[in-house]
Design a protein around this motif. Structure first.
Motif, PDB file in Angstrom:
ATOM      1  N   TYR A 244       0.845  -1.195   0.000  1.00 42.21           N
ATOM      2  CA  TYR A 244       0.000   0.000   0.000  1.00 42.21           C
ATOM      3  C   TYR A 244       0.878   1.243   0.000  1.00 42.21           C
ATOM      4  O   TYR A 244       1.904   1.290   0.673  1.00 42.21           O
ATOM      5  CB  TYR A 244      -0.921   0.023   1.224  1.00 42.21           C
ATOM      6  CG  TYR A 244      -2.131  -0.856   1.074  1.00 42.21           C
ATOM      7  CD1 TYR A 244      -3.397  -0.315   0.873  1.00 42.21           C
ATOM      8  CD2 TYR A 244      -2.022  -2.241   1.114  1.00 42.21           C
ATOM      9  CE1 TYR A 244      -4.515  -1.121   0.732  1.00 42.21           C
ATOM     10  CE2 TYR A 244      -3.127  -3.059   0.962  1.00 42.21           C
ATOM     11  CZ  TYR A 244      -4.372  -2.486   0.773  1.00 42.21           C
ATOM     12  OH  TYR A 244      -5.472  -3.288   0.609  1.00 42.21           O
ATOM     13  N   THR A 294       3.833   0.353   2.710  1.00 43.48           N
ATOM     14  CA  THR A 294       3.769  -0.711   3.703  1.00 43.48           C
ATOM     15  C   THR A 294       3.328  -2.014   3.050  1.00 43.48           C
ATOM     16  O   THR A 294       2.595  -2.008   2.047  1.00 43.48           O
ATOM     17  CB  THR A 294       2.790  -0.384   4.850  1.00 43.48           C
ATOM     18  OG1 THR A 294       1.460  -0.205   4.314  1.00 43.48           O
ATOM     19  CG2 THR A 294       3.212   0.871   5.602  1.00 43.48           C
ATOM     20  N   TYR A 295       3.772  -3.113   3.624  1.00 38.65           N
ATOM     21  CA  TYR A 295       3.370  -4.431   3.151  1.00 38.65           C
ATOM     22  C   TYR A 295       2.182  -4.887   3.984  1.00 38.65           C
ATOM     23  O   TYR A 295       2.262  -4.957   5.213  1.00 38.65           O
ATOM     24  CB  TYR A 295       4.543  -5.410   3.282  1.00 38.65           C
ATOM     25  CG  TYR A 295       4.171  -6.847   3.003  1.00 38.65           C
ATOM     26  CD1 TYR A 295       3.625  -7.220   1.779  1.00 38.65           C
ATOM     27  CD2 TYR A 295       4.371  -7.834   3.968  1.00 38.65           C
ATOM     28  CE1 TYR A 295       3.282  -8.530   1.517  1.00 38.65           C
ATOM     29  CE2 TYR A 295       4.040  -9.156   3.712  1.00 38.65           C
ATOM     30  CZ  TYR A 295       3.493  -9.499   2.491  1.00 38.65           C
ATOM     31  OH  TYR A 295       3.150 -10.799   2.240  1.00 38.65           O
ATOM     32  N   ASN A 296       1.068  -5.192   3.332  1.00 43.61           N
ATOM     33  CA  ASN A 296      -0.168  -5.560   4.022  1.00 43.61           C
ATOM     34  C   ASN A 296      -0.746  -6.829   3.397  1.00 43.61           C
ATOM     35  O   ASN A 296      -1.612  -6.773   2.513  1.00 43.61           O
ATOM     36  CB  ASN A 296      -1.195  -4.429   3.927  1.00 43.61           C
ATOM     37  CG  ASN A 296      -0.708  -3.151   4.570  1.00 43.61           C
ATOM     38  OD1 ASN A 296       0.139  -2.453   4.028  1.00 43.61           O
ATOM     39  ND2 ASN A 296      -1.240  -2.841   5.731  1.00 43.61           N
ATOM     40  N   GLN A 300      -5.686  -5.008   3.951  1.00 39.39           N
ATOM     41  CA  GLN A 300      -6.435  -4.024   4.730  1.00 39.39           C
ATOM     42  C   GLN A 300      -5.454  -3.052   5.365  1.00 39.39           C
ATOM     43  O   GLN A 300      -4.344  -3.432   5.739  1.00 39.39           O
ATOM     44  CB  GLN A 300      -7.272  -4.701   5.818  1.00 39.39           C
ATOM     45  CG  GLN A 300      -8.430  -5.532   5.273  1.00 39.39           C
ATOM     46  CD  GLN A 300      -9.286  -6.093   6.395  1.00 39.39           C
ATOM     47  OE1 GLN A 300      -8.839  -6.248   7.531  1.00 39.39           O
ATOM     48  NE2 GLN A 300     -10.531  -6.413   6.080  1.00 39.39           N
ATOM     49  N   VAL A 301      -5.891  -1.800   5.479  1.00 35.26           N
ATOM     50  CA  VAL A 301      -5.068  -0.759   6.088  1.00 35.26           C
ATOM     51  C   VAL A 301      -5.856  -0.141   7.233  1.00 35.26           C
ATOM     52  O   VAL A 301      -7.027   0.215   7.072  1.00 35.26           O
ATOM     53  CB  VAL A 301      -4.689   0.324   5.053  1.00 35.26           C
ATOM     54  CG1 VAL A 301      -4.021   1.505   5.723  1.00 35.26           C
ATOM     55  CG2 VAL A 301      -3.757  -0.257   4.003  1.00 35.26           C
ATOM     56  N   SER A 302      -5.219  -0.005   8.368  1.00 37.31           N
ATOM     57  CA  SER A 302      -5.895   0.549   9.540  1.00 37.31           C
ATOM     58  C   SER A 302      -5.896   2.068   9.504  1.00 37.31           C
ATOM     59  O   SER A 302      -5.098   2.699   8.802  1.00 37.31           O
ATOM     60  CB  SER A 302      -5.194   0.076  10.820  1.00 37.31           C
ATOM     61  OG  SER A 302      -3.893   0.646  10.907  1.00 37.31           O
ATOM     62  N   ALA A 305      -2.517   3.320  10.528  1.00 42.41           N
ATOM     63  CA  ALA A 305      -1.480   3.342   9.489  1.00 42.41           C
ATOM     64  C   ALA A 305      -1.611   4.595   8.630  1.00 42.41           C
ATOM     65  O   ALA A 305      -0.609   5.218   8.258  1.00 42.41           O
ATOM     66  CB  ALA A 305      -1.586   2.089   8.620  1.00 42.41           C
ATOM     67  N   THR A 406       7.022 -11.518   5.376  1.00 44.57           N
ATOM     68  CA  THR A 406       6.659 -10.249   6.007  1.00 44.57           C
ATOM     69  C   THR A 406       7.897  -9.520   6.520  1.00 44.57           C
ATOM     70  O   THR A 406       8.053  -8.305   6.329  1.00 44.57           O
ATOM     71  CB  THR A 406       5.674 -10.477   7.153  1.00 44.57           C
ATOM     72  OG1 THR A 406       4.451 -10.987   6.611  1.00 44.57           O
ATOM     73  CG2 THR A 406       5.380  -9.179   7.895  1.00 44.57           C
ATOM     74  N   THR A 410       8.942  -6.025   4.650  1.00 48.72           N
ATOM     75  CA  THR A 410       8.907  -4.818   5.488  1.00 48.72           C
ATOM     76  C   THR A 410      10.288  -4.188   5.577  1.00 48.72           C
ATOM     77  O   THR A 410      10.439  -2.962   5.462  1.00 48.72           O
ATOM     78  CB  THR A 410       8.394  -5.170   6.891  1.00 48.72           C
ATOM     79  OG1 THR A 410       7.076  -5.743   6.790  1.00 48.72           O
ATOM     80  CG2 THR A 410       8.324  -3.933   7.772  1.00 48.72           C
TER      81      THR A 410
END
Length: 423
Positions: A244, A294-296, A300-302, A305, A406, A410
């Motif tokens: 993302y 970012t790697y997701n 989904q992205v919070s 974030a 991950t 990252t």
């Protein structure tokens, strides 16, 4: 920033089609447009899980780029058979489709602007890259113009940039308006259903049966153009990296507060740096800042974030535009990209009658458009140069197992962002 629109109805009942396109982003809509050009009598159905331009496509930063960020590879002076050497031509085919649409629609520069773009530097490290890039372009005989600090300040209205290189081939679009217009460009034989997610598909004799929440499509062929969501069907598992990127856009400000041109677009001297656009409007101008990756894997992205990325954007905005102190960010968002480890698309006929246009690996407006065109041509059996190029790519490389994936992804993104420094 656009007026509201009424979405097209969702699918109810059972329909048939020659070709069904799953996904109405750059790839899916470009595929449908190419299909209708090749055979105006073809029955094409497009299903979109959400609404047109409400997803990552409409939130794109709006660069349809012709030149890769790096052209120093031996690939660009190699043999005609080298797939990487064709990147520029592929990108320009995507731009040609966009230009054709803009001409057809009579769009002005507020939607489609063939203005080119700047690669901007903010210090000695970036300056060296700008000079190196100019030498690379010289070798492949591509047009460019170098700007010193004073010259780029006259464009951007700020003294924050130390040098830049301008290339004229990039087109800048208003992405949401562009994708709405592309969706509206089809004839009666192309049916588009919004808020209609494809839940599953299965072989039924010589055709495919696609199930949606309230309907069924019986299609001879399918073009998958839903990027990372292709994994929802169990496809491409273990080969797609879900990354993302984040952007923020300011509230409208009085144009007189910032000198220079009222409309310009700049990518950073380093690929993982900060993209900036100045966007004019009737209510005033806005600045778009795009940075942070970012790697997701969960796609989904919070909110947290987005907030963390927003704080980075605020610092980058303040460093570049101190004269706009007090101007606040009005919008913040994230957008998904599907990447592969070896940087190739997930393309081609993956099962009889199913064609994939997945994994743009960044530069989505350009590469997704091109892959959609190629998928359409492949689905109709057209023997084109573009199809040959896409078929020539290697298969996507399988990713390492978790948790190594991950940790590695990252760390890799963090190192590249750190290397970009001020940029």
């Amino acid at each position: 920033m656009l007026p509201p629109r009424t979405p097209r109805p969702s699918l109810n009942g059972t329909i048939s089609a020659d070709i069904a396109v799953i996904g109405a982003g750059f790839a899916g809509l470009s595929a449908a447009r190419r299909l209708s050009q090749l055979d105006p009598k073809l029955k094409v159905v497009i299903v979109e899980a959400g609404e047109i331009a409400e997803g990552a496509t409409g939130r794109n930063s709006g660069f349809i780029i012709d030149l890769p960020h790096e052209v120093s590879s031996e690939d660009y002076s190699g043999s005609d058979g080298d797939e990487r050497r064709h990147d520029i031509k592929v990108h320009r085919l995507a731009i040609a489709l966009a230009r054709e649409l803009a001409t057809e629609k009579g769009w002005g520069k507020d939607i489609f602007d063939a203005c080119g773009k700047y690669n901007v530097a903010m210090g000695p490290q970036g300056d060296k890259h700008v000079v190196s890039y100019a030498k690379q372009l010289e070798k492949i005989r591509e047009e460019y113009c170098l700007l010193d600090a004073k010259e780029i300040a006259s464009v951007t209205g700020t003294n924050s940039f130390t040098s830049a290189i301008y290339t004229p081939g990039t087109v800048i679009i208003q992405p949401a308006a562009y994708i709405r217009g592309l969706a509206d460009s089809f004839g009666d034989l192309v049916k588009l259903f919004e808020n209609t997610p494809a839940l599953s598909f299965e072989r039924q004799g010589t055709s495919w049966r696609i199930k949606t929440p309230n309907g069924v499509i019986n299609a001879g062929k399918i073009i998958l153009a839903n990027n990372g969501q292709a994994q929802s069907f169990g496809l491409f598992r273990g080969v797609l990296l879900h990354v993302y990127t984040y952007a923020s856009m300011t509230e409208a400000f009085t144009p007189a507060r910032l000198g220079g041109h009222r409309s310009w677009a700049a990518t950073p001297a380093f690929p993982m740096g900060t993209t900036v656009r100045r966007v004019p409007g009737e209510a005033g101008d806005r600045i778009l800042i795009r940075s942070r990756y970012t790697y997701n894997p969960g796609m989904q992205v919070s909110d947290g974030a987005i907030a963390r990325a927003g704080r980075i954007h605020d610092r980058k905005f303040e460093a570049r535009f101190p004269m706009l102190k007090g101007v606040q960010m009005q919008y913040r968002w994230a957008g998904a990209m599907a990447l592969t480890w070896n940087g190739v698309p997930a393309f081609g006929e993956i099962e009889p009658g199913i064609f994939a246009a997945i994994a743009c690996n960044g530069v989505g407006a350009t590469k997704a458009t091109a892959s959609g065109i190629a998928a359409a041509e492949a689905a109709l059996g057209v023997d084109s140069w573009l199809v040959d190029v896409f078929r020539g790519f290697a298969a996507p490389k399988r990713l390492p197992p978790q948790p190594f994936l991950t940790i590695g992804a990252t760390a890799n993104l963090s190192v590249k962002e750190w290397s970009a420094g001020l940029e």
